[in-house]
Motif scaffolding. Structure first.
Motif, short mmCIF file in Angstrom:
data_model
loop_
_atom_site.label_atom_id
_atom_site.label_comp_id
_atom_site.label_asym_id
_atom_site.label_seq_id
_atom_site.Cartn_x
_atom_site.Cartn_y
_atom_site.Cartn_z
N VAL A 50 0.70 -1.39 0.07
CA VAL A 50 0.01 -0.04 -0.10
C VAL A 50 0.87 1.27 -0.05
CG1 VAL A 50 -1.68 1.23 1.45
CG2 VAL A 50 -2.13 -1.09 1.05
N LEU A 51 1.86 1.18 0.85
CA LEU A 51 2.84 2.58 0.62
C LEU A 51 3.60 2.42 -0.54
CD1 LEU A 51 4.53 1.82 4.40
CD2 LEU A 51 2.67 3.49 3.82
N VAL A 52 4.07 1.42 -0.95
CA VAL A 52 4.50 1.62 -2.29
C VAL A 52 3.80 2.04 -3.47
CG1 VAL A 52 5.86 0.34 -4.14
CG2 VAL A 52 6.34 -0.18 -1.93
N ILE A 53 2.41 1.84 -3.72
CA ILE A 53 1.49 2.20 -4.60
C ILE A 53 1.02 3.62 -4.30
CG2 ILE A 53 -0.67 1.63 -3.41
CD1 ILE A 53 0.34 0.49 -6.98
N GLY A 231 11.63 9.40 -17.20
CA GLY A 231 12.06 9.10 -15.82
C GLY A 231 10.81 9.09 -14.92
N TRP A 232 9.98 9.85 -15.18
CA TRP A 232 8.94 9.68 -14.21
C TRP A 232 8.05 8.65 -14.28
CZ3 TRP A 232 9.43 11.76 -9.75
CH2 TRP A 232 9.68 13.12 -9.51
N THR A 233 7.84 8.12 -15.74
CA THR A 233 7.24 7.28 -16.12
C THR A 233 7.74 5.63 -15.61
OG1 THR A 233 6.20 8.06 -18.09
CG2 THR A 233 6.06 5.73 -18.33
N ALA A 234 8.99 5.64 -15.71
CA ALA A 234 9.76 4.50 -15.42
C ALA A 234 9.47 4.20 -13.93
CB ALA A 234 10.96 4.83 -15.56
N LEU A 235 9.47 5.38 -13.13
CA LEU A 235 9.21 5.43 -11.63
C LEU A 235 7.92 4.88 -11.42
CD1 LEU A 235 11.17 8.60 -10.35
CD2 LEU A 235 11.75 6.09 -9.91
N VAL A 236 6.95 5.60 -12.13
CA VAL A 236 5.75 5.10 -11.85
C VAL A 236 5.39 3.53 -11.95
CG1 VAL A 236 3.30 5.20 -13.03
CG2 VAL A 236 4.52 7.37 -12.61
N TRP A 237 5.93 3.03 -13.04
CA TRP A 237 5.68 1.45 -13.30
C TRP A 237 6.67 0.84 -12.47
CZ3 TRP A 237 1.31 0.10 -15.06
CH2 TRP A 237 0.60 1.02 -15.60
N LEU A 238 7.83 1.25 -12.05
CA LEU A 238 8.62 0.36 -11.29
C LEU A 238 7.79 0.22 -9.85
CD1 LEU A 238 11.30 -0.76 -10.44
CD2 LEU A 238 12.05 1.41 -9.76
N THR A 239 7.41 1.40 -9.27
CA THR A 239 6.63 1.40 -8.01
C THR A 239 5.45 0.18 -8.18
OG1 THR A 239 5.63 3.44 -8.47
CG2 THR A 239 7.46 3.39 -7.04
N ILE A 240 4.71 0.41 -9.17
CA ILE A 240 3.48 -0.41 -9.22
C ILE A 240 4.05 -1.88 -9.31
CG2 ILE A 240 1.73 -1.28 -10.87
CD1 ILE A 240 1.23 1.85 -11.72
N SER A 241 5.11 -1.96 -10.32
CA SER A 241 5.54 -3.48 -10.32
C SER A 241 5.97 -4.23 -8.85
CB SER A 241 6.72 -3.61 -11.27
OG SER A 241 6.16 -3.17 -12.56
N VAL A 242 6.71 -3.18 -8.33
CA VAL A 242 7.16 -3.72 -6.92
C VAL A 242 5.88 -3.88 -6.10
CG1 VAL A 242 8.28 -3.03 -4.79
CG2 VAL A 242 9.22 -2.62 -6.98
N ALA A 243 5.07 -3.08 -6.00
CA ALA A 243 4.03 -3.22 -4.98
C ALA A 243 3.07 -4.64 -5.34
CB ALA A 243 2.73 -2.10 -5.41
N ASN A 244 2.86 -4.80 -6.64
CA ASN A 244 2.48 -6.03 -7.11
C ASN A 244 3.18 -7.39 -6.63
OD1 ASN A 244 0.42 -4.70 -8.25
ND2 ASN A 244 0.75 -5.18 -10.52
#
Length: 370
Positions: A50-53, A231-244
């Motif tokens: 939850v924190l990561v997402i 760069g922001w897009t990469a961070l968005v999808w990195l955090t979503i992937s880590v959360a999942n």
């Protein structure tokens, strides 16, 4: 009145579709086993997810600011409020709630033009679609599926390659539109003006939106802005992937990032279905299908899809409710401004503001720099 009635009919039809998909999704499930799978999940990993997402929404707000920079700079606070309220609306109402986010920002900051807000959301959706396709397709290059689904995986890999080629073609087309926007917009304007049955107001609205889209697409041809937005897009999808990934690990699955991205691709296909509840039913069915493709038991896959759906969308809803309670957003004003008539008038009215000369100069300057 007719458009309002049609809106309610469409929403009712989508609700029925969501119910039908949820029924199909759960008709053969052992719900006792699903409940046990959820209760046995690691709560600490789910809390961390939850924190990561939540960080993903921070990165989304920052990226939106980068998209708006060529048009109308906005404060991060207003961007974050609009982002969370907007995604909370998507969770409740499905794709019909997407109009909320670009409307909330001009409410918070009157200096932001509604048309600029809508245009940048379009660019953001393009970025997300391309990012997911590239991530999913690239992941397939070294992903190793279970041996018993090798033939089916071949079809999935082929589909991923086709999607990647289409995404690259789309990027090329947008880049060309940006570079040749003056000529393209001039041709479209002349064509629309020659059609006498097309109202002049509509022509001005279309031309205004295309002009602002061309300006917003500067991020594709300006090296610095491209690097920032990518760069922001990469961070968005990195955090979503880590959360999942954390959700999968919370259920005891020994999956890594490659399996997580593979399942994420399935989830996003399901999220394209515009049902209320944030693609309720379709998201769950697609996510569970991706997990079962990897050999996960049906009930466990269903439990994961339910929890993942709540974690992916829930934080935005909590933030949105908080901002409503605190008074940052007026519910009555938001309701009036998100009607189809209000959105149409907002875009059309801005198309006739006396800033066309300014827009033309901006386009000419950008074209010369490109």
């Amino acid at each position: 009145m007719k458009s309002t009635t049609r809106k309610y009919v469409e929403f009712g039809a989508l609700c029925l579709l969501a119910v039908a998909i949820l029924w199909w999704f759960g008709r053969k499930l052992d719900w006792v086993a699903v409940r046990h799978a959820v209760s046995d999940a690691n709560p600490y990993l789910l809390g961390l997810a939850v924190l990561v997402i939540s960080m993903a929404y921070v990165f989304r707000a920052a990226r939106w600011g980068a998209f708006l920079a060529p048009l109308s700079p906005a404060s991060f606070r207003n961007l974050f409020i609009a982002t969370t309220v907007g995604f909370g609306a998507v969770f409740l109402f499905g794709r019909a709630g997407e109009v909320v986010r670009p409307v909330v920002l001009p409410i918070r900051d009157p200096k932001i033009r509604a048309s600029a807000s809508f245009v940048t959301i379009m660019v953001e959706r393009l970025y997300d679609m391309i990012a997911v396709v590239v991530l999913f397709a690239a992941n397939l290059l070294w992903f190793r599926p279970p041996a018993n689904v090798a033939i089916e995986f071949g079809r999935v890999r082929f589909a991923g390659i086709v999607l990647l080629l289409l995404a690259l073609l789309g990027v090329f087309g947008l880049t060309q539109f940006r570079k040749k926007s003056q000529g393209a917009i001039g041709w479209i304007k002349g064509t629309l003006q020659d059609r006498r049955f097309i109202p002049a107001r509509l022509t001005r609205a279309v031309v205004s939106i295309l002009e602002q889209l061309a300006m917003a697409l500067r991020v594709l041809v300006d090296a610095r802005e491209l690097a920032i937005t990518v760069g922001w897009t990469a961070l968005v999808w990195l955090t979503i992937s880590v959360a999942n990934l954390l959700v999968l690990r919370a259920f005891g699955l020994p999956f890594g990032m490659t399996e997580t991205v593979f399942v994420l691709g399935w989830s996003l296909v399901g999220s394209l279905v515009p049902t209320p509840g944030g693609a309720a039913g379709a998201f769950h069915a697609a996510t569970a299908a991706g997990l079962m493709f990897l050999g996960v038991a049906r009930e466990t896959a269903a439990a994961i899809s339910i929890v993942m759906h709540v974690i992916d969308f829930g934080p935005a809803l909590v933030f949105g409710i908080f901002y409503f309670i605190r008074g940052d957003i007026s519910l009555s004003r938001l309701r009036s401004m998100t009607s189809s008539e209000a959105v149409e008038h907002a875009v059309e009215d801005e198309a006739i503001l006396p800033d066309e000369v300014f827009m033309q100069k901006e386009l000419e300057t950008a074209a010369a720099r490109d």
